[in-house]
Motif scaffolding. Structure first.
Motif, PDB file in Angstrom:
ATOM      1  N   GLN A 558       0.833  -1.210   0.000  1.00  0.00           N
ATOM      2  CA  GLN A 558       0.000   0.000   0.000  1.00  0.00           C
ATOM      3  C   GLN A 558       0.867   1.260   0.000  1.00  0.00           C
ATOM      4  O   GLN A 558       0.638   2.198  -0.775  1.00  0.00           O
ATOM      5  N   GLY A 559       1.876   1.273   0.866  1.00  0.00           N
ATOM      6  CA  GLY A 559       2.750   2.446   0.942  1.00  0.00           C
ATOM      7  C   GLY A 559       3.553   2.645  -0.321  1.00  0.00           C
ATOM      8  O   GLY A 559       3.754   3.783  -0.779  1.00  0.00           O
ATOM      9  N   GLN A 560       4.030   1.554  -0.921  1.00  0.00           N
ATOM     10  CA  GLN A 560       4.792   1.667  -2.170  1.00  0.00           C
ATOM     11  C   GLN A 560       3.924   2.253  -3.275  1.00  0.00           C
ATOM     12  O   GLN A 560       4.389   3.097  -4.052  1.00  0.00           O
ATOM     13  N   ASN A 561       2.694   1.833  -3.343  1.00  0.00           N
ATOM     14  CA  ASN A 561       1.779   2.360  -4.353  1.00  0.00           C
ATOM     15  C   ASN A 561       1.565   3.857  -4.160  1.00  0.00           C
ATOM     16  O   ASN A 561       1.557   4.640  -5.128  1.00  0.00           O
ATOM     17  N   MET A 562       1.423   4.308  -2.900  1.00  0.00           N
ATOM     18  CA  MET A 562       1.211   5.724  -2.617  1.00  0.00           C
ATOM     19  C   MET A 562       2.454   6.545  -2.980  1.00  0.00           C
ATOM     20  O   MET A 562       2.357   7.641  -3.551  1.00  0.00           O
ATOM     21  N   VAL A 563       3.651   6.016  -2.658  1.00  0.00           N
ATOM     22  CA  VAL A 563       4.889   6.723  -2.976  1.00  0.00           C
ATOM     23  C   VAL A 563       5.081   6.813  -4.490  1.00  0.00           C
ATOM     24  O   VAL A 563       5.442   7.875  -5.039  1.00  0.00           O
ATOM     25  N   GLU A 564       4.837   5.714  -5.197  1.00  0.00           N
ATOM     26  CA  GLU A 564       5.012   5.727  -6.653  1.00  0.00           C
ATOM     27  C   GLU A 564       4.029   6.671  -7.330  1.00  0.00           C
ATOM     28  O   GLU A 564       4.388   7.341  -8.319  1.00  0.00           O
ATOM     29  N   ASN A 565       2.808   6.736  -6.835  1.00  0.00           N
ATOM     30  CA  ASN A 565       1.839   7.688  -7.388  1.00  0.00           C
ATOM     31  C   ASN A 565       2.317   9.126  -7.206  1.00  0.00           C
ATOM     32  O   ASN A 565       2.178   9.975  -8.101  1.00  0.00           O
ATOM     33  N   GLU A 566       2.877   9.419  -6.035  1.00  0.00           N
ATOM     34  CA  GLU A 566       3.390  10.760  -5.782  1.00  0.00           C
ATOM     35  C   GLU A 566       4.561  11.080  -6.705  1.00  0.00           C
ATOM     36  O   GLU A 566       4.686  12.194  -7.229  1.00  0.00           O
ATOM     37  N   LEU A 567       5.438  10.088  -6.910  1.00  0.00           N
ATOM     38  CA  LEU A 567       6.583  10.308  -7.793  1.00  0.00           C
ATOM     39  C   LEU A 567       6.130  10.511  -9.235  1.00  0.00           C
ATOM     40  O   LEU A 567       6.731  11.303  -9.984  1.00  0.00           O
ATOM     41  N   VAL A 594       5.957   1.553   4.880  1.00  0.00           N
ATOM     42  CA  VAL A 594       5.134   1.260   6.060  1.00  0.00           C
ATOM     43  C   VAL A 594       4.720   2.557   6.747  1.00  0.00           C
ATOM     44  O   VAL A 594       3.565   2.719   7.144  1.00  0.00           O
ATOM     45  N   ALA A 595       5.648   3.498   6.894  1.00  0.00           N
ATOM     46  CA  ALA A 595       5.324   4.769   7.549  1.00  0.00           C
ATOM     47  C   ALA A 595       4.277   5.542   6.764  1.00  0.00           C
ATOM     48  O   ALA A 595       3.364   6.143   7.341  1.00  0.00           O
ATOM     49  N   VAL A 596       4.385   5.516   5.438  1.00  0.00           N
ATOM     50  CA  VAL A 596       3.388   6.208   4.604  1.00  0.00           C
ATOM     51  C   VAL A 596       2.031   5.535   4.740  1.00  0.00           C
ATOM     52  O   VAL A 596       0.994   6.198   4.894  1.00  0.00           O
ATOM     53  N   ALA A 597       2.011   4.185   4.690  1.00  0.00           N
ATOM     54  CA  ALA A 597       0.738   3.462   4.787  1.00  0.00           C
ATOM     55  C   ALA A 597       0.056   3.686   6.132  1.00  0.00           C
ATOM     56  O   ALA A 597      -1.177   3.739   6.216  1.00  0.00           O
ATOM     57  N   LYS A 598       0.846   3.819   7.191  1.00  0.00           N
ATOM     58  CA  LYS A 598       0.278   4.035   8.526  1.00  0.00           C
ATOM     59  C   LYS A 598       0.035   5.510   8.822  1.00  0.00           C
ATOM     60  O   LYS A 598      -0.306   5.873   9.937  1.00  0.00           O
ATOM     61  N   GLU A 599       0.239   6.365   7.796  1.00  0.00           N
ATOM     62  CA  GLU A 599       0.022   7.809   7.914  1.00  0.00           C
ATOM     63  C   GLU A 599       0.901   8.422   9.007  1.00  0.00           C
ATOM     64  O   GLU A 599       0.524   9.394   9.660  1.00  0.00           O
ATOM     65  N   GLU A 600       2.076   7.827   9.174  1.00  0.00           N
ATOM     66  CA  GLU A 600       3.045   8.381  10.112  1.00  0.00           C
ATOM     67  C   GLU A 600       4.051   9.286   9.399  1.00  0.00           C
ATOM     68  O   GLU A 600       4.911   9.895  10.044  1.00  0.00           O
ATOM     69  N   PHE A 601       3.964   9.343   8.067  1.00  0.00           N
ATOM     70  CA  PHE A 601       4.871  10.172   7.279  1.00  0.00           C
ATOM     71  C   PHE A 601       4.081  10.784   6.132  1.00  0.00           C
ATOM     72  O   PHE A 601       3.332  10.097   5.426  1.00  0.00           O
ATOM     73  N   SER A 602       4.252  12.096   5.926  1.00  0.00           N
ATOM     74  CA  SER A 602       3.493  12.810   4.903  1.00  0.00           C
ATOM     75  C   SER A 602       4.217  12.786   3.561  1.00  0.00           C
ATOM     76  O   SER A 602       5.441  12.993   3.489  1.00  0.00           O
ATOM     77  N   LEU A 603       3.462  12.527   2.501  1.00  0.00           N
ATOM     78  CA  LEU A 603       4.036  12.549   1.152  1.00  0.00           C
ATOM     79  C   LEU A 603       4.531  13.933   0.780  1.00  0.00           C
ATOM     80  O   LEU A 603       5.342  14.089  -0.146  1.00  0.00           O
ATOM     81  N   ARG A 604       4.024  14.973   1.475  1.00  0.00           N
ATOM     82  CA  ARG A 604       4.468  16.341   1.206  1.00  0.00           C
ATOM     83  C   ARG A 604       5.978  16.484   1.402  1.00  0.00           C
ATOM     84  O   ARG A 604       6.638  17.291   0.741  1.00  0.00           O
ATOM     85  N   GLN A 605       6.538  15.627   2.327  1.00  0.00           N
ATOM     86  CA  GLN A 605       7.973  15.712   2.576  1.00  0.00           C
ATOM     87  C   GLN A 605       8.761  15.288   1.347  1.00  0.00           C
ATOM     88  O   GLN A 605       9.859  15.795   1.103  1.00  0.00           O
ATOM     89  N   ILE A 606       8.231  14.352   0.552  1.00  0.00           N
ATOM     90  CA  ILE A 606       8.895  13.949  -0.685  1.00  0.00           C
ATOM     91  C   ILE A 606       8.888  15.106  -1.680  1.00  0.00           C
ATOM     92  O   ILE A 606       9.888  15.377  -2.372  1.00  0.00           O
ATOM     93  N   ASP A 607       7.736  15.810  -1.754  1.00  0.00           N
ATOM     94  CA  ASP A 607       7.614  16.978  -2.624  1.00  0.00           C
ATOM     95  C   ASP A 607       8.657  18.030  -2.247  1.00  0.00           C
ATOM     96  O   ASP A 607       9.388  18.555  -3.094  1.00  0.00           O
ATOM     97  N   TYR A 608       8.754  18.308  -0.954  1.00  0.00           N
ATOM     98  CA  TYR A 608       9.733  19.302  -0.498  1.00  0.00           C
ATOM     99  C   TYR A 608      11.155  18.871  -0.842  1.00  0.00           C
ATOM    100  O   TYR A 608      11.988  19.669  -1.270  1.00  0.00           O
ATOM    101  N   LEU A 609      11.441  17.573  -0.634  1.00  0.00           N
ATOM    102  CA  LEU A 609      12.796  17.085  -0.847  1.00  0.00           C
ATOM    103  C   LEU A 609      13.212  17.174  -2.312  1.00  0.00           C
ATOM    104  O   LEU A 609      14.335  17.564  -2.644  1.00  0.00           O
TER     105      LEU A 609
END
Length: 786
Positions: A558-567, A594-609
């Motif tokens: 689940q988290g990998q799918n969310m990260v890849e969509n953001e990328l 795992v952190a992304v899937a558990k909503e412990e890490f925001s995808l916005r941080q990837i955008d900023y980075l």
């Protein structure tokens, strides 16, 4: 009374001479029972031979003689004759009740016969396993434990030991070649059991005979050296015993003095373990002296050293420095006037009893070799061995008087106690009758030992490998014990060839065959204790680990799918995900997912980075981010518009307390200039403030607390505690007693552990300290912190 054998024109082996030897110590009833058993088996066993080649009828007669030498009761001796009869297979329980053997000899003998037959089947399976593969030390130990566990009455084990000894005697007397596997099995299974049960004469003879067949040349060499000096050695021991007895009598010390024989296998074993030559052994000639108390041990030692010359390097004081297993005695080696060395052991009666009958102490030392043994018996297995030793001791103290004599009563009482602790011990095992007519006699004559509860059962794989499981174990536990993957794929089981439900409780001696799928996993129902699929904590842990692994894989996907969509949205699909995770301070990409899937890490941080810019279509990304991190403080601070914070010495500027760290006096604080929201106030150790400071150092500003007056500041207190009834009520009462207002509560539980965050209003750090102290003193609270 008429001799039950001679009255029927008895022929060998059941002739009057045999009855005198096999019936030694029995009363008339006991002799009648033994004679009846002999007549019962004479015809069915005529001409039948055992697998070893020995005539079965001669074998039975020899076993009965050995059991007589050991002082067993009449039932045991009679059962040794009857156990080898062809088995009667009843079609129903009512047919079992009509078994002619049961009618003729009663429940006690029938129980011994059935138990012995069960052990014979085990011996056959174990023999096949030994032939197919070399057994490791652990598997050999499992076989010994299983043999004991299957014996509802431990007299059955005694019968099996006597049977093995008789077979070895027959190989020796008939000069028939003994199979190497048979001799090796004697060493791995039977002699350790005899040793553990304290049946030394059986152990020593079995060891010598098995050693004779396995190492014939070595055996003959040692035997020849012993025979050369046998007469001289016996004369020497007799003279030494007489000399010691005379000296002790003159010193008014009561003691038992005897020669201690050394057996061929033990001689070879000592030579091998200590690297000695035959002429270097000091204990080929040995004395044992048993005295009344510890003080007398040292007095006898002094007398022995005055009679003979001690060898200084060969003295061991195991009384002041016991061996690891608790063994205590004085060992010394002395030489006579001719320079001939011999060993003397000196101990009290109590020390001797411990060495001979103590709970598994002596055997643990002997079998551990040079390393010594463990300190004490700890399991029901060791306790059962102690039971048998007590039984043998009672037989010696009260010689067997037949089917109804005192020794028989004691044996029956002891055996019944073991049998009750062994209920459900497997197919084919007999149960001692609870209505034993001699039970009251046993209680009045000798104290009955307490019943023991077994800890483990021992079952077999189809390949005859013995597996140890906790009592109550099921086929699923068995599958997990063999292999974790087999447990996951377990779908059915056969027990002794019959299909059974997976909740079936296994019993010692059963053969279990697992039916598995090619793939798949366990059922969540297996973790429900009400359904009874699992009895082993080890098995439960493996099932939970499987489901935890499945959940983890789902979160990773689940988290990998969310990260890849953001990328993809950012047009950065070619980026290395492992490097990206490390840049975001994660050890691996899976941890990021795992952190992304558990909503412990925001995808916005990837955008900023990756871009360092705002999202397209948003007026101000920084303002958006800050709005999420910073909310207004408590309502009252918002209403007054005064947070009590001075910005570079000015208190008229708009400020807001950051919700990420909720600062309150007297925390050390720092300021950050937002876009359109004034100055946000953080605690100086706030992680969110540190991240903003790295990205926008030009927007940092110095702040400090001014006159806070009566302002109330919202703070978060995090509490971790095991779930229990009324936990929330107890925590609320703590805040109420301290007159602290709770303005928010957030709680969730995981694995029976509650995690709660209380938002409270305080005026100062002193109130925070009092609240934390009171919460940490509350029963069950593991941690309370700001």
């Amino acid at each position: 009374m008429t001799n039950p054998v001679s009255s029927n024109n008895a022929a060998p082996p059941f002739d009057p001479l045999w009855l005198d030897e096999a019936g030694a110590g029995l009363d008339e009833q006991g002799l009648e029972l033994l004679g009846k058993a002999a007549q019962w088996v004479r015809t069915p066993l005529a001409g039948v031979r055992a697998s070893t080649g020995e005539p079965i009828i001669d074998h039975c007669a020899g076993v009965a003689r050995i059991l007589a030498e050991l002082g067993t009761d009449a039932q045991t001796r009679a059962s040794s004759l009857l156990a080898v009869l062809p088995e009667h297979q009843p079609a129903s329980s009512s047919a079992a009740n009509r078994d002619p053997l049961l009618k003729a000899f009663g429940n006690d003998v029938m129980s011994l016969v059935l138990g012995t037959r069960a052990l014979l089947r085990l011996g056959h399976l174990a023999g096949k396993a030994s032939e197919s593969a070399a057994l490791g030390t652990e598997q050999k130990e499992m076989q010994r434990k299983m043999l004991l566990a299957m014996a509802a009455d431990l007299r059955i084990v005694l019968m099996r030991l006597a049977s093995r000894l008789q077979s070895l005697r027959w190989f020796a007397s008939s000069r028939t070649e003994c199979p190497k596997a048979f001799a090796r099995e004697t060493f791995t299974l039977y002699t350790p059991l005899a040793n553990r049960l304290g049946i030394w004469q059986v152990k020593w003879e079995m060891e010598d005979l098995a050693f004779r067949f396995l190492e014939p040349q070595t055996y003959k060499a040692i035997a020849g050296k012993l025979e050369e000096k046998r007469v001289e050695r016996e004369a020497f021991i007799s003279a030494a015993v007489l000399n010691m007895q005379t000296t002790l009598k003159e010193a008014n010390i009561q003691a038992e003095v005897s020669g201690r024989p050394k057996h061929i296998y033990s001689i070879w074993n000592k030579m091998r373990n200590k690297g000695l030559e035959f002429n270097q052994l000091f204990d080929l000639r040995a004395l044992r002296i048993i005295v009344n108390d510890e003080r007398a041990c040292y007095a006898v030692l002094a007398l022995a050293h005055s009679l003979w010359t001690p060898m200084s390097d060969e003295f061991d004081d195991y009384i002041s420095r016991p061996k690891p297993n608790g063994y205590r005695s004085l060992h010394t080696v002395v030489t006579d006037q001719a320079g001939r060395p011999f060993e003397i052991q000196i101990r009290t009666r109590e020390m001797h009893e411990f060495a001979e009958y103590g709970m598994a102490a002596h055997w643990r030392y002997k079998e551990a070799g040079r390393q010594g043994g463990e300190v004490a018996a700890r399991s029901a297995y060791d306790q059962k061995i102690a039971w048998m030793r007590q039984l043998l001791a009672w037989e010696k103290d009260h010689p067997a008087t037949g089917a109804s004599g005192q020794a028989g009563d004691v044996a029956a009482a002891a055996a019944a106690g073991v049998a009750k602790a062994q209920q459900g011990a497997g197919a084919g095992q007999g149960q001692m009758s609870e209505g034993n007519p001699h039970a009251h006699a046993a209680q009045s004559g000798t104290e009955k030992p307490p019943r023991r509860q077994e800890e483990f059962i021992y079952v077999l794989t189809p390949q005859a490998r013995v597996v140890e499981l906790p009592v109550g174990a099921t086929p699923v536990d068995f599958a997990y014990r063999l292999h974790t993957d087999l447990g996951h794929r377990c779908r059915g089981a056969r027990v002794d060839g019959q299909m059974v439900p997976l909740q079936t409780r296994l019993a010692t001696g059963q053969t279990v065959d697992i039916i598995s799928a090619k793939s798949g996993g366990p059922s969540r129902d297996w973790l429900n204790p009400q359904l009874g699929f699992l009895a082993s904590q080890r098995s439960r842990a493996k099932v939970r680990a499987w489901f935890n692994a499945i959940e983890l894989q789902q979160r990773i996907a689940q988290g990998q799918n969310m990260v890849e969509n953001e990328l993809r949205r950012l047009g950065k699909t070619a980026i290395n995900l492992e490097q990206l995770a490390q840049q975001l301070e994660f050890a691996r990409a899976d941890d990021l997912y795992v952190a992304v899937a558990k909503e412990e890490f925001s995808l916005r941080q990837i955008d900023y980075l990756l871009t360092g810019r705002a999202r397209p279509g948003e007026a101000d990304a920084d303002a958006e981010a800050e709005a999420r991190i910073y909310a207004s403080g408590s309502a009252n601070v918002a209403r007054t518009g005064k947070s009590g914070v001075l910005v570079v010495g000015v208190d008229a500027l708009m400020t807001q307390l950051a919700r990420c760290c909720r600062p309150a006096p007297p925390d050390t604080i720092a300021g950050f200039v937002t876009r359109g929201r004034g100055v946000s106030i953080h605690r100086s150790d706030c992680s969110a403030y540190a991240a903003l400071a790295v990205r926008h150092p030009e927007r940092l500003i110095d702040v400090d607390w001014g006159d806070t007056g009566e302002a109330l500041y919202p703070i978060d207190i995090s509490i971790h505690a095991p779930e229990r009834p009324n936990l929330l009520r107890d925590l609320s009462e703590v805040f109420a007693k301290l007159r602290l207002k709770v303005v928010g509560v957030n709680t969730h539980s995981r694995r029976s552990l509650a995690h709660m965050v209380f938002t409270i209003e305080v005026k100062s750090g002193e109130q925070i300290s009092r609240a934390l102290a009171a919460l940490n003193e509350l029963s069950g609270v593991q941690a309370a912190r700001q």
